[in-house]
Design a protein around this motif. Structure first.
Motif, PDB file in Angstrom:
ATOM      1  N   ARG A   1      -8.890  -3.618   1.364  1.00 14.75           N
ATOM      2  CA  ARG A   1      -8.131  -4.857   1.185  1.00 14.75           C
ATOM      3  C   ARG A   1      -7.007  -4.648   0.172  1.00 14.75           C
ATOM      4  O   ARG A   1      -5.872  -5.054   0.399  1.00 14.75           O
ATOM      5  CB  ARG A   1      -9.049  -5.988   0.714  1.00 14.75           C
ATOM      6  N   ARG A   2      -7.346  -3.983  -0.949  1.00 13.92           N
ATOM      7  CA  ARG A   2      -6.333  -3.745  -1.986  1.00 13.92           C
ATOM      8  C   ARG A   2      -5.172  -2.932  -1.433  1.00 13.92           C
ATOM      9  O   ARG A   2      -4.002  -3.219  -1.685  1.00 13.92           O
ATOM     10  CB  ARG A   2      -6.968  -3.017  -3.179  1.00 13.92           C
ATOM     11  N   ARG A   3      -5.503  -1.897  -0.659  1.00 14.19           N
ATOM     12  CA  ARG A   3      -4.460  -1.048  -0.082  1.00 14.19           C
ATOM     13  C   ARG A   3      -3.521  -1.873   0.811  1.00 14.19           C
ATOM     14  O   ARG A   3      -2.303  -1.766   0.717  1.00 14.19           O
ATOM     15  CB  ARG A   3      -5.120   0.070   0.757  1.00 14.19           C
ATOM     16  N   ARG A   4      -4.108  -2.743   1.633  1.00 15.54           N
ATOM     17  CA  ARG A   4      -3.281  -3.515   2.572  1.00 15.54           C
ATOM     18  C   ARG A   4      -2.449  -4.580   1.845  1.00 15.54           C
ATOM     19  O   ARG A   4      -1.318  -4.838   2.236  1.00 15.54           O
ATOM     20  CB  ARG A   4      -4.170  -4.181   3.619  1.00 15.54           C
ATOM     21  N   VAL A   5      -3.013  -5.183   0.801  1.00 13.52           N
ATOM     22  CA  VAL A   5      -2.266  -6.181   0.026  1.00 13.52           C
ATOM     23  C   VAL A   5      -1.067  -5.494  -0.645  1.00 13.52           C
ATOM     24  O   VAL A   5       0.067  -5.979  -0.567  1.00 13.52           O
ATOM     25  CB  VAL A   5      -3.172  -6.875  -1.015  1.00 13.52           C
ATOM     26  N   ASP A   6      -1.327  -4.334  -1.277  1.00 11.88           N
ATOM     27  CA  ASP A   6      -0.241  -3.612  -1.942  1.00 11.88           C
ATOM     28  C   ASP A   6       0.821  -3.187  -0.936  1.00 11.88           C
ATOM     29  O   ASP A   6       2.028  -3.284  -1.212  1.00 11.88           O
ATOM     30  CB  ASP A   6      -0.790  -2.378  -2.680  1.00 11.88           C
ATOM     31  N   ALA A   7       0.383  -2.723   0.243  1.00 17.69           N
ATOM     32  CA  ALA A   7       1.338  -2.273   1.263  1.00 17.69           C
ATOM     33  C   ALA A   7       2.182  -3.444   1.756  1.00 17.69           C
ATOM     34  O   ALA A   7       3.391  -3.313   1.959  1.00 17.69           O
ATOM     35  CB  ALA A   7       0.596  -1.620   2.434  1.00 17.69           C
ATOM     36  N   ALA A   8       1.539  -4.618   1.941  1.00 16.72           N
ATOM     37  CA  ALA A   8       2.272  -5.796   2.422  1.00 16.72           C
ATOM     38  C   ALA A   8       3.349  -6.196   1.418  1.00 16.72           C
ATOM     39  O   ALA A   8       4.478  -6.519   1.790  1.00 16.72           O
ATOM     40  CB  ALA A   8       1.310  -6.962   2.663  1.00 16.72           C
ATOM     41  N   ILE A   9       2.985  -6.163   0.115  1.00 20.28           N
ATOM     42  CA  ILE A   9       3.934  -6.561  -0.929  1.00 20.28           C
ATOM     43  C   ILE A   9       5.083  -5.555  -1.007  1.00 20.28           C
ATOM     44  O   ILE A   9       6.262  -5.942  -1.063  1.00 20.28           O
ATOM     45  CB  ILE A   9       3.204  -6.700  -2.284  1.00 20.28           C
ATOM     46  N   ALA A  10       4.748  -4.266  -0.958  1.00 21.28           N
ATOM     47  CA  ALA A  10       5.798  -3.237  -1.039  1.00 21.28           C
ATOM     48  C   ALA A  10       6.717  -3.335   0.175  1.00 21.28           C
ATOM     49  O   ALA A  10       7.946  -3.275   0.049  1.00 21.28           O
ATOM     50  CB  ALA A  10       5.158  -1.852  -1.118  1.00 21.28           C
ATOM     51  N   ASP A  11       6.132  -3.517   1.352  1.00 16.78           N
ATOM     52  CA  ASP A  11       6.907  -3.571   2.584  1.00 16.78           C
ATOM     53  C   ASP A  11       7.838  -4.787   2.602  1.00 16.78           C
ATOM     54  O   ASP A  11       8.897  -4.765   3.228  1.00 16.78           O
ATOM     55  CB  ASP A  11       5.939  -3.610   3.779  1.00 16.78           C
ATOM     56  N   ALA A  12       7.423  -5.857   1.907  1.00 21.13           N
ATOM     57  CA  ALA A  12       8.247  -7.063   1.827  1.00 21.13           C
ATOM     58  C   ALA A  12       9.349  -6.929   0.767  1.00 21.13           C
ATOM     59  O   ALA A  12      10.120  -7.868   0.567  1.00 21.13           O
ATOM     60  CB  ALA A  12       7.367  -8.275   1.529  1.00 21.13           C
ATOM     61  N   GLY A  13       9.392  -5.775   0.085  1.00 15.65           N
ATOM     62  CA  GLY A  13      10.387  -5.584  -0.977  1.00 15.65           C
ATOM     63  C   GLY A  13      10.062  -6.383  -2.222  1.00 15.65           C
ATOM     64  O   GLY A  13      10.957  -6.736  -2.995  1.00 15.65           O
ATOM     65  N   LEU A  14       8.763  -6.684  -2.446  1.00 17.41           N
ATOM     66  CA  LEU A  14       8.373  -7.562  -3.549  1.00 17.41           C
ATOM     67  C   LEU A  14       7.528  -6.844  -4.609  1.00 17.41           C
ATOM     68  O   LEU A  14       6.849  -7.511  -5.407  1.00 17.41           O
ATOM     69  CB  LEU A  14       7.617  -8.783  -2.998  1.00 17.41           C
ATOM     70  N   SER A  15       7.572  -5.504  -4.644  1.00 16.15           N
ATOM     71  CA  SER A  15       6.864  -4.790  -5.712  1.00 16.15           C
ATOM     72  C   SER A  15       7.446  -5.216  -7.051  1.00 16.15           C
ATOM     73  O   SER A  15       8.671  -5.331  -7.188  1.00 16.15           O
ATOM     74  CB  SER A  15       7.021  -3.273  -5.547  1.00 16.15           C
TER      75      SER A  15
END
Ligand code: ADP
Ligand code: MG
Length: 266
Positions: free
Chosen positions: A140-154
């Protein structure tokens, strides 16, 4: 077992194939196929005998005047609406009657026309919402982080979603839908109300998810420049029916398509 029993089974007369297998199974490139799909609201027909197919890895745009039935069709496909009649086949299976979360598990995800980001929650809390019933712990953590990074919101993880621009909120919503790792992603008006630069960023992201991750898309959008930028093929809906299907060039040049857009339904 004799040699002939293992021969190409397309030569065998008695291979049993379901309608779903025939329409969208392994022997076809078709990922999604609706068959004679109908949705009525009271006496009003919003989806009228629609046969709509999408190939694996395809990037399709769905256009049509307001009220043409675009959102209704995508909601039928993802299962937030149930059809009055007709079938929905996907990847060799019949999805008709399945709940939306069962369709997510089979690989369909959707960003809805109505915003579904919670303004009072942080970016991370929002990103966690769709995933939590499908993954836990490290995954879950991996997918949440990936979603945020992919959205340009890191770097924005702890920011309240209400503090994001409209474009960033749309990016977050696309990330939330993509985090379910679909094979088919349905986007209902992902760039409505955005600036040209924000549209370009979303177009680039859709193309990247399509080319690099092989995700097939159906994108509802009115702006023909945006459609021309991303679409392999365009479907025009009109009064609940498939009116035309073809390249954006052919659709733009079609006088009948112009007529329905100028027909006062806007
Ligand atoms: P589009 O997305 O192409 O603008 P919709 O799919 O939202 O169109 O709507 C198609 C038609 O169905 C419209 O006339 C709309 O008013 C009607 N409609 C959509 N949802 C409902 C509903 N829940 N109840 C009654 N009518 C609806
Ligand atoms: Mg709509």
């Amino acid at each position: 077992m004799s040699e002939s029993d293992t021969a190409d089974d397309s030569l065998q007369p008695n291979v049993r194939q379901t309608p779903a297998g025939k329409a969208t199974g392994e022997r076809t490139d078709t990922l999604l196929q609706t068959e004679d799909l109908v949705k009525q609201f009271g006496g009003f027909t919003a989806t009228d005998s629609v046969d709509f197919g999408v190939d694996e890895g395809e990037l399709r745009c769905l256009i049509g005047p307001n009220g043409a039935g675009k959102s209704t069709l995508l909601n039928l496909i993802v299962g937030t609406l149930q059809p009055t009649s007709g079938r929905i086949y996907y990847d060799g299976q019949d999805l008709t009657g399945l709940e939306p979360n069962e369709r997510v598990q089979r690989g369909i995800s959707m960003k809805f026309q109505v915003p579904s980001v919670y303004g009072e929650l942080s970016v991370r809390e929002n990103a966690r919402l769709p995933i939590q019933q499908f993954a836990d712990g490290e995954e879950r953590r991996r997918r949440v982080d990936a979603a945020i990074a992919d959205a340009g919101l890191s770097g924005y993880e702890e920011v309240q979603a209400s503090a994001l621009s409209h474009g960033q909120q749309q990016q977050l919503e696309i990330g939330m839908a993509a985090s379910l790792e679909p094979d088919l992603l349905l986007l209902d008006e992902p760039v409505a109300g955005l600036s040209v630069d924000e549209r370009d960023e979303i177009a680039a992201r859709i193309r990247r998810l399509n080319r690099e991750e092989g995700i097939a898309f159906v994108v509802i959008e009115h702006d023909t420049d945006f459609v021309a930028e991303i679409a392999d093929k365009v479907t025009v809906l009109h009064q609940g029916e498939v009116f035309r299907e073809g390249s954006i060039e052919a659709i733009e040049a079609d006088p009948e398509v112009r007529r329905i857009y100028l027909g006062g339904e806007q």
